[in-house]
Design an enzyme around this catalytic site. Structure first.
Site, PDB file in Angstrom:
ATOM      1  N   LYS A 116      58.016  82.509   0.730  1.00  0.00           N
ATOM      2  CA  LYS A 116      56.568  82.346   0.896  1.00  0.00           C
ATOM      3  C   LYS A 116      55.859  83.643   1.265  1.00  0.00           C
ATOM      4  CE  LYS A 116      56.585  77.414   2.035  1.00  0.00           C
ATOM      5  NZ  LYS A 116      57.959  77.136   1.644  1.00  0.00           N
ATOM      6  N   GLU A 200      50.920  81.211   9.775  1.00  0.00           N
ATOM      7  CA  GLU A 200      49.640  81.072   9.094  1.00  0.00           C
ATOM      8  C   GLU A 200      48.611  80.437  10.021  1.00  0.00           C
ATOM      9  OE1 GLU A 200      50.711  80.397   4.371  1.00  0.00           O
ATOM     10  OE2 GLU A 200      50.131  78.693   5.626  1.00  0.00           O
ATOM     11  N   HIS A 235      53.963  66.520   6.922  1.00  0.00           N
ATOM     12  CA  HIS A 235      53.907  67.480   5.825  1.00  0.00           C
ATOM     13  C   HIS A 235      54.568  66.964   4.550  1.00  0.00           C
ATOM     14  CE1 HIS A 235      52.388  70.336   8.727  1.00  0.00           C
ATOM     15  NE2 HIS A 235      53.450  70.172   9.470  1.00  0.00           N
ATOM     16  N   ARG A 297      58.899  74.172 -10.388  1.00  0.00           N
ATOM     17  CA  ARG A 297      59.616  73.019 -10.938  1.00  0.00           C
ATOM     18  C   ARG A 297      58.608  71.924 -11.253  1.00  0.00           C
ATOM     19  NH1 ARG A 297      58.958  69.721  -6.615  1.00  0.00           N
ATOM     20  NH2 ARG A 297      59.125  70.613  -4.532  1.00  0.00           N
TER      21      ARG A 297
END
Length: 662
Positions: A116, A200, A235, A297
């Site tokens: 990430k 973040e 999440h 994907r």
């Protein structure tokens, strides 16, 4: 186009790929572990090959073995589905070296987006907006905390190699940062072999909106519009819809263009999804969305995109991987209608969504048509295993408008019934019945904010539910509406009566069913009602109560256990026969019993320790997730039956706590 492909996956997605392969005259090779010998994907494929033990590491994650099977069976390509090896760059590379086509992006593209922190740097360079944060190499806990302090709480700690909600922790205040960091890194290391994290800024009213992209080997790329996946729990997505509600056309175009730009920045080829986080507190504007990550994907929620575009994304994958150009240009793609998808899970929402295992002795859904689609890897009689994700099926609906699609999903959920394991069916129905959701007022905190209205209330069965259960029991015994067939009733003043006892958790319902000339009278602790126009067709119950209330229900039986689906509610009853069984339950308030099979990954106490009520005692690893078990009472740990690393069975007594008064 390929002649034969191997599907390096299982369950619902393997079945989905087989469906498209059949339509395109492509033969399929399924692979299966010991646990999946009789699974649906094995039954559907043209041929199937055993690859190992139930644990994924010993079967579905053995890339070298999968390539060997592909060679032996003559498969020209390997479709990885999602999960397992679908985003494994080394596996994609190994396929290429073996001369087998990996039906997905290149190893370089997977690597570029797999971490990430690196992905965010690439997107910044490509001019795609990103969320403020820290993605540096220095992983010193003190430095990470100082960066979080500077960004400002709340912050999100994310494993750079993470996905599927794992390796992610929300930190609300500074004093919780280090403990959350340790937990996140431990889970990331166990799940992905990489403890590296990034930090973040956490948006307080975020929406999760993602864009489906497709690119070919000829340099062309398109987007197939957006999906709103804001309804999440821990999440993980629960409900997905396409298009996003209230999406302005200008923002849709800006987001789509940014997604295509992201795909082209890494010379992408195949199906991918660009996930954006949207600051909905500022409204849906052209400067309120930020790149979050790319999934290299096919996504679990791809069916909603298929329904609003009329395209088969798996077929696109096969064609693009064969070297064909994209089937359609951007100008040829158009939105049509609205679609929803829900994930039906074997889990218990009333017990913190604890995953469930067992055999589905009953599984019914509506008939498939233009409005309803079912993607599943499980049929009635199949088992939900302890080894894999507990998703039973995806229910997908389409209609011309969002309002129409809402109605279609509410209908689909009412007509779906599953027994043998507890599910989130009632929870899903509550979401689609909630006025805020129906209005499109959603963000990623929706479930958390509306938990009281969405989670099962614990309300016990009422007269309608008990009446349906009683009708099913009497009908099953051959008693039905004919009083002369009753075998366990008695006559009093020429009136035939039958007593029934139902247990619902700790609640005991005692009712009397009395035969009348035109029906029944049912009385008990929940009141009294007359019942007539009784109809029972294989567990589908219809009856009229008190002459003016129609009741429709489904009752599924397994021995003396009944699961009753009535008016959007699910009740689990046990037909108790006094004298024939013991109603007392074993155990006590200080006993912790394994809620499901798994591995005891962490033990936090020892025999003789004093513990407080609610204190974490151990961590159980099962269904690919960690479950923390806490002390139900304060007292002394008298007995531990297992140690760290031990496999424990369902129902095993793990800890016994002696309370002070004992």
């Amino acid at each position: 186009m390929f002649d034969k492909i191997l599907i390096a996956n299982r369950g619902e997605i393997a079945c989905r790929i087989i469906e498209t392969a059949r339509r395109n005259a492509v033969r399929t090779v399924a692979v299966y572990s010991d646990a999946d010998e009789h699974a649906r994907h094995v039954r559907l494929a043209d041929e199937a090959v055993h690859i190992g033990a139930p644990e994924a590491a010993n079967s579905y994650l053995k890339g070298d073995l999968l390539i060997e099977v592909a060679k032996k069976t003559g498969a020209q390509g390997i479709h990885p589905g999602y999960g397992f090896l679908s985003e494994n760059a080394e596996f994609a590379e190994a396929c290429a070296k073996a001369g087998i086509t990996f039906i997905g992006p290149s190893a370089d593209s997977i690597r570029a987006m797999g971490l990430k922190d690196k992905a965010k740097e690439l997107m910044q360079e490509a001019g795609v907006p990103v969320v403020p944060g820290y993605q540096g190499k220095d992983q010193d806990p003190a430095l990470l905390k100082s960066e979080a302090d500077e960004i400002g709480y709340p912050v999100l700690i994310k494993a750079v190699a993470g996905g599927g909600g794992k390796g992610m922790r929300l930190v609300q205040k500074a004093e919780d940062f280090l403990s959350s960091l340790e937990s996140c890194q431990r889970e990331a290391k166990a799940s992905f072999g990489n403890a590296h994290v990034l930090i973040e800024k956490y948006l307080t009213r975020p929406r999760h909106i993602e864009v489906q992209v497709f690119a070919d080997s000829h340099g062309d790329a398109v987007h197939l519009f957006e999906r709103d996946c804001s309804l999440q729990r821990r999440h993980q997505k629960v409900v997905e819809e396409a298009p996003a509600p209230d999406m302005p056309e200008a923002v849709r175009q800006a987001m789509g263009e940014a997604a295509v730009k992201a795909a082209k920045a890494i010379s992408y080829c195949g199906a991918g999804t660009i996930e954006f986080i949207v600051d909905s507190g500022r409204g849906l504007t052209e400067d309120s969305f930020y790149f979050m990550e790319m999934n290299t994907r096919l996504q679990v929620e791809h069916p909603v995109t298929e329904l609003i575009t009329g395209q088969d994304l798996v077929e696109w994958q096969l064609r693009v991987a064969s070297g064909d150009p994209l089937p359609l240009s951007q100008e040829q793609l158009a939105l049509n209608g609205h679609a929803f998808e829900v994930r039906l899970y074997a889990e218990d929402p009333a017990n913190n969504f604890l995953p469930q295992t067992g055999t589905l002795h009953h599984f019914r859904t509506p008939a498939r048509d233009e409005h309803f689609r079912l993607d599943t890897g499980i049929e009635e009689g199949d088992e939900v295993s302890i080894y894999y994700d507990p998703m039973i099926a995806k229910l997908i609906v389409w209609d011309r408008t969002r309002t129409g699609a809402l109605r279609q999903m509410a209908r689909a959920l009412r007509k779906t019934s599953v027994a043998g394991v507890r599910t989130n069916l009632e929870f899903l129905a509550a979401i689609f019945d909630h006025p805020a959701f129906r209005d499109g007022d959603v963000d990623t905190h929706f479930i958390e904010h509306h938990a009281e209205a969405l989670l099962p209330s614990g309300k016990k069965a009422g007269m309608e539910t008990l009446a349906c259960a009683a009708v099913r029991i009497l009908g099953r015994n051959g008693e039905g509406t004919d009083p002369f067939g009753w075998t366990d009733g008695w006559r009093m003043n020429m009136s035939l009566k039958a007593p029934l006892v139902f247990l619902e958790g700790e609640q005991r319902h005692e009712i009397i069913v009395e035969y009348l000339e035109n029906g029944f009278r049912i009385s008990g602790d929940v009141g009294e009602a007359s019942v007539n126009h009784v109809h029972d067709e294989d567990g589908r119950i219809f009856l009229m109560m008190n002459g003016d209330r129609e009741v429709h229900a489904t009752v599924a039986e397994a021995g003396k256990d009944l699961t009753v689906f009535c008016d959007g509610r699910v009740h689990y009853l046990h037909h108790f026969v006094p004298g024939a069984e013991d109603a007392e339950e074993a155990g006590g308030s200080g006993v912790i019993v394994t809620p499901m099979p798994g591995k005891l990954s962490r033990l936090m106490v020892a025999e003789g320790d004093e513990v407080q009520a609610g204190q974490p005692l151990l961590v159980l690893e099962a269904m690919k997730m960690e479950h923390t078990l806490k002390a139900p009472v304060a007292g002394t740990v008298e007995k531990l039956s297992a140690g760290e690393g031990d496999q424990v069975s369902d129902g095993q007594v793990l800890v016994k706590i002696t309370e002070p008064e004992q």
